[in-house]
Motif scaffolding. Structure first.
Motif, PDB file in Angstrom:
ATOM      1  N   ARG A   1       0.846  -1.196   0.000  1.00  0.00           N
ATOM      2  CA  ARG A   1       0.000   0.000   0.000  1.00  0.00           C
ATOM      3  C   ARG A   1       0.880   1.244   0.000  1.00  0.00           C
ATOM      4  N   GLN A   2       0.433   2.261  -0.710  1.00  0.00           N
ATOM      5  CA  GLN A   2       1.138   3.542  -0.761  1.00  0.00           C
ATOM      6  C   GLN A   2       0.357   4.555   0.066  1.00  0.00           C
ATOM      7  N   PRO A   3       1.084   5.514   0.627  1.00  0.00           N
ATOM      8  CA  PRO A   3       0.366   6.572   1.352  1.00  0.00           C
ATOM      9  C   PRO A   3      -0.459   7.399   0.369  1.00  0.00           C
ATOM     10  N   PRO A   4      -1.629   7.858   0.801  1.00  0.00           N
ATOM     11  CA  PRO A   4      -2.447   8.674  -0.097  1.00  0.00           C
ATOM     12  C   PRO A   4      -1.844  10.064  -0.265  1.00  0.00           C
ATOM     13  N   LEU A   5      -2.175  10.689  -1.364  1.00  0.00           N
ATOM     14  CA  LEU A   5      -1.790  12.084  -1.549  1.00  0.00           C
ATOM     15  C   LEU A   5      -2.615  12.929  -0.584  1.00  0.00           C
ATOM     16  N   PRO A   6      -2.149  14.110  -0.233  1.00  0.00           N
ATOM     17  CA  PRO A   6      -2.919  14.961   0.679  1.00  0.00           C
ATOM     18  C   PRO A   6      -4.335  15.214   0.149  1.00  0.00           C
ATOM     19  N   ALA A   7      -5.310  15.178   1.045  1.00  0.00           N
ATOM     20  CA  ALA A   7      -6.710  15.335   0.662  1.00  0.00           C
ATOM     21  C   ALA A   7      -6.992  16.701   0.042  1.00  0.00           C
TER      22      ALA A   7
END
Length: 179
Positions: free
Chosen positions: A70-76
């Motif tokens: 899993r990759q961290p999400p981009l900032p919301a």
């Protein structure tokens, strides 16, 4: 459902930085080869070929790691155009990391030269020897290398933008593990 991750997996980070070093080296080696007609050209070529094949193999491993972790999400709060640019630039980077070594290998094959990784390890030719094909692939390899160079520059600029302007942790997620 599990909580989102805040950092890339250790293997993903290792492959990212190892390949970054290899790709930057390849760009300088390639520029040195293009600018040199001395005996240094042969030495650089003998570095360039196995490094290109190593990048090809590592990008396959890297893609496997990317799709299995899993990759961290981009900032919301990241604007949609920047999210799209980030996703498309990553697709382009992976495509170039995969395509450039294959085009180089095909180019050497079309030149009728053996693709030697060492004194005793020769790869099979991808194409039969053909001067027109070689010329086309050499031009394609050059333009793709320029595209990779500019894409890497944009990637670095985006990472620095996230680190210095937005200060949103995007670069940190690739620099180190959980704080």
């Amino acid at each position: 459902m599990s909580a989102p991750v805040s950092h890339f997996a250790p293997l993903a980070r290792l492959l990212h930085w190892l390949m970054a070093l290899m790709i930057v080296s390849m760009l300088f080696i390639g520029a040195g080869m293009a600018a040199s007609v001395s005996e240094r050209h042969v030495w650089l070529l003998n570095l360039h070929k196995p490094l290109g094949i190593a990048i090809l193999l590592l990008v396959v491993v890297r893609l496997f790691v990317r799709f299995s972790t899993r990759q961290p999400p981009l900032p919301a709060d990241l604007p949609a155009v920047q999210v799209l640019a980030a996703k498309m630039s990553h697709v382009l980077l992976y495509a170039l990391m995969f395509t450039l070594p294959l085009v180089g290998w095909a180019m050497i094959s079309a030149a009728g030269d053996p693709v030697m990784l060492s004194q005793s390890l020769q790869l099979p030719a991808l194409l039969p020897a053909n001067a027109k094909t070689f010329a086309f692939l050499r031009t394609a390899h050059t333009y793709l290398a320029y595209l990779l160079f500019f894409t890497v520059l944009l990637h670095v600029a985006a990472a620095l933008f996230h680190a210095w302007v937005r200060r949103d942790g995007v670069l940190n997620s690739m620099l180190r593990g959980k704080d």
